[in-house]
Structures are given as C-alpha cells and as structure tokens.
Design an enzyme around this catalytic site. Structure first.
Site, PDB file in Angstrom:
ATOM      1  N   CYS A   1       0.856  -1.186   0.000  1.00 17.43           N
ATOM      2  CA  CYS A   1       0.000   0.000   0.000  1.00 17.43           C
ATOM      3  C   CYS A   1       0.888   1.231   0.000  1.00 17.43           C
ATOM      4  O   CYS A   1       1.891   1.277   0.728  1.00 17.43           O
ATOM      5  CB  CYS A   1      -0.892  -0.009   1.236  1.00 17.43           C
ATOM      6  SG  CYS A   1      -2.024   1.400   1.343  1.00 17.43           S
TER       7      CYS A   1
ATOM      8  N   HIS B   1      -9.191  -3.719  -1.624  1.00 16.51           N
ATOM      9  CA  HIS B   1      -8.142  -2.958  -0.938  1.00 16.51           C
ATOM     10  C   HIS B   1      -8.455  -1.466  -0.977  1.00 16.51           C
ATOM     11  O   HIS B   1      -8.419  -0.789   0.059  1.00 16.51           O
ATOM     12  CB  HIS B   1      -6.786  -3.241  -1.602  1.00 16.51           C
ATOM     13  CG  HIS B   1      -5.667  -2.439  -1.052  1.00 16.51           C
ATOM     14  ND1 HIS B   1      -4.696  -2.989  -0.251  1.00 16.51           N
ATOM     15  CD2 HIS B   1      -5.351  -1.116  -1.162  1.00 16.51           C
ATOM     16  CE1 HIS B   1      -3.828  -2.037   0.090  1.00 16.51           C
ATOM     17  NE2 HIS B   1      -4.218  -0.887  -0.447  1.00 16.51           N
ATOM     18  N   GLU B   2      -8.750  -0.949  -2.169  1.00 11.03           N
ATOM     19  CA  GLU B   2      -8.998   0.494  -2.293  1.00 11.03           C
ATOM     20  C   GLU B   2     -10.249   0.912  -1.535  1.00 11.03           C
ATOM     21  O   GLU B   2     -10.269   1.949  -0.877  1.00 11.03           O
ATOM     22  CB  GLU B   2      -9.082   0.909  -3.764  1.00 11.03           C
ATOM     23  CG  GLU B   2      -7.788   0.735  -4.532  1.00 11.03           C
ATOM     24  CD  GLU B   2      -6.564   1.355  -3.860  1.00 11.03           C
ATOM     25  OE1 GLU B   2      -6.699   2.403  -3.178  1.00 11.03           O
ATOM     26  OE2 GLU B   2      -5.465   0.801  -4.015  1.00 11.03           O
TER      27      GLU B   2
ATOM     28  N   HIS C   1     -10.046   1.697   2.168  1.00 10.32           N
ATOM     29  CA  HIS C   1      -9.621   3.045   2.561  1.00 10.32           C
ATOM     30  C   HIS C   1     -10.817   3.948   2.842  1.00 10.32           C
ATOM     31  O   HIS C   1     -10.702   4.915   3.596  1.00 10.32           O
ATOM     32  CB  HIS C   1      -8.746   3.676   1.475  1.00 10.32           C
ATOM     33  CG  HIS C   1      -7.361   3.123   1.421  1.00 10.32           C
ATOM     34  ND1 HIS C   1      -6.432   3.332   2.425  1.00 10.32           N
ATOM     35  CD2 HIS C   1      -6.738   2.377   0.480  1.00 10.32           C
ATOM     36  CE1 HIS C   1      -5.295   2.731   2.101  1.00 10.32           C
ATOM     37  NE2 HIS C   1      -5.455   2.139   0.926  1.00 10.32           N
TER      38      HIS C   1
END
Length: 178
Positions: free
Chosen positions: A101, A143-144, A147
C-alpha cells in the site's frame, strides 16, 4: 494536475469513514480525479483512494493500461474511477495473497480477500458501474474500498509472520517508494 502527498499509516485521516460523492461531473471532481491519477502514476500504484491524499470522499481509482512494476505478475486491470462503491462478496471463498500500500510504504503482507465480488457504484459522470470480478481485480477493488471505511490492509491480516519489508521478501522489486 498535481502529484499530491500520500498520507502514511499513523495519520488519523486514514482512519475516517469517507463521505459519499453527491455532485458528479463537476470541475472540482474532475480536478481531484486528475490529481489522483497523477499521484497514482507517479507512485506506480495499482490504485489510490481519495482519503489517501486527505480528501474525505468515497472515491477510488484503480487499474492501468500496462503491467504494474510493483505487481509484475498481476494481470492488467482496466482503469476505473469508482465513487460510492458497494462490494458484495459472491460466495465465502477467500484467497490470501501479498499486498502493499502506498500509505504503508516499504512493507507487504498476506491478506485474505474474497475471491469473487460484485461491485457497484458510479463513475465521475454519475453513470452506474456494475461489475463482477475475481482474482487480482477483486483484490484491488477490496483494498482500495477499505480506505473508504478507515481500514488499512494490516488490519485485515491474520498472520503477522507473513508481513515484512518488500526489500527482504521480494528482493527483485523496487520498494523505495512503496
């Protein structure tokens, strides 16, 4: 139009829950997307979320038209601008694989992710996006989107013996900016 600073793990702004995008096809949104793309490109990222540059909006970008040097074995994921995403796992099967990341530079860890997902949301013009994906594409989206809920990949890890410096784990990769 600008490469922005990427916030690093420990910055409390990375732990916030992002707000929905409410205005589409605006100059401000297009400029933010350009900044995200420029920043992602400059860092050789596979994706980038608005909270990573300190913007509290449900906006992620991911994908590229070329092989990513940070993930050279991964298939190409189509470049996508995704706002207000909703992820639906398709089944319970998970796969563990290595992730890095830009907000956790120099480190990689094995992270469990759903193998196949459906994601919906909107592009920058407010047009709907509805895709079913698997593998690396599904991993990048999960994953994104993490956030956007204040989650960094180490928080998802189950085995910290599978966590370390990229330069040690993958000596062939350049981890200086990761």
């Amino acid at each position: 139009m600008a490469v922005r600073e990427i916030l690093k793990m420990g910055d409390p702004r990375l732990l916030r829950v992002a707000q929905p995008v409410t205005a589409f096809d605006t100059d401000a949104l297009h400029l933010l997307i350009t900044d995200l793309l420029d920043t992602m490109r400059a860092a050789d990222g596979a994706g980038l979320a608005a909270p990573q540059i300190g913007v509290d909006l449900q906006l992620v970008i991911f994908g590229t038209d070329r092989v990513n040097p940070r993930y050279p074995q991964a298939p190409i994921v189509p470049r996508t601008v995704l706002t207000n995403p909703v992820i639906t796992p398709l089944g319970t099967a998970e796969v563990e694989d290595w992730e890095g990341c830009l907000s956790v530079p120099g480190l990689r860890g094995k992270v469990p992710r759903f193998e196949q997902i459906r994601y919906t949301g909107f592009d920058q013009y407010g047009d709907p996006i509805d895709r079913t994906v698997q593998g690396f594409h599904a991993r990048v989206v999960q994953h994104e989107c993490d956030h956007l809920i204040g989650m960094l990949y180490p928080m998802r890890m189950r085995d910290f013996t599978q966590f370390g410096f990229t330069s040690v784990l993958f000596s062939g990769l350049d981890s200086a900016d990761e």
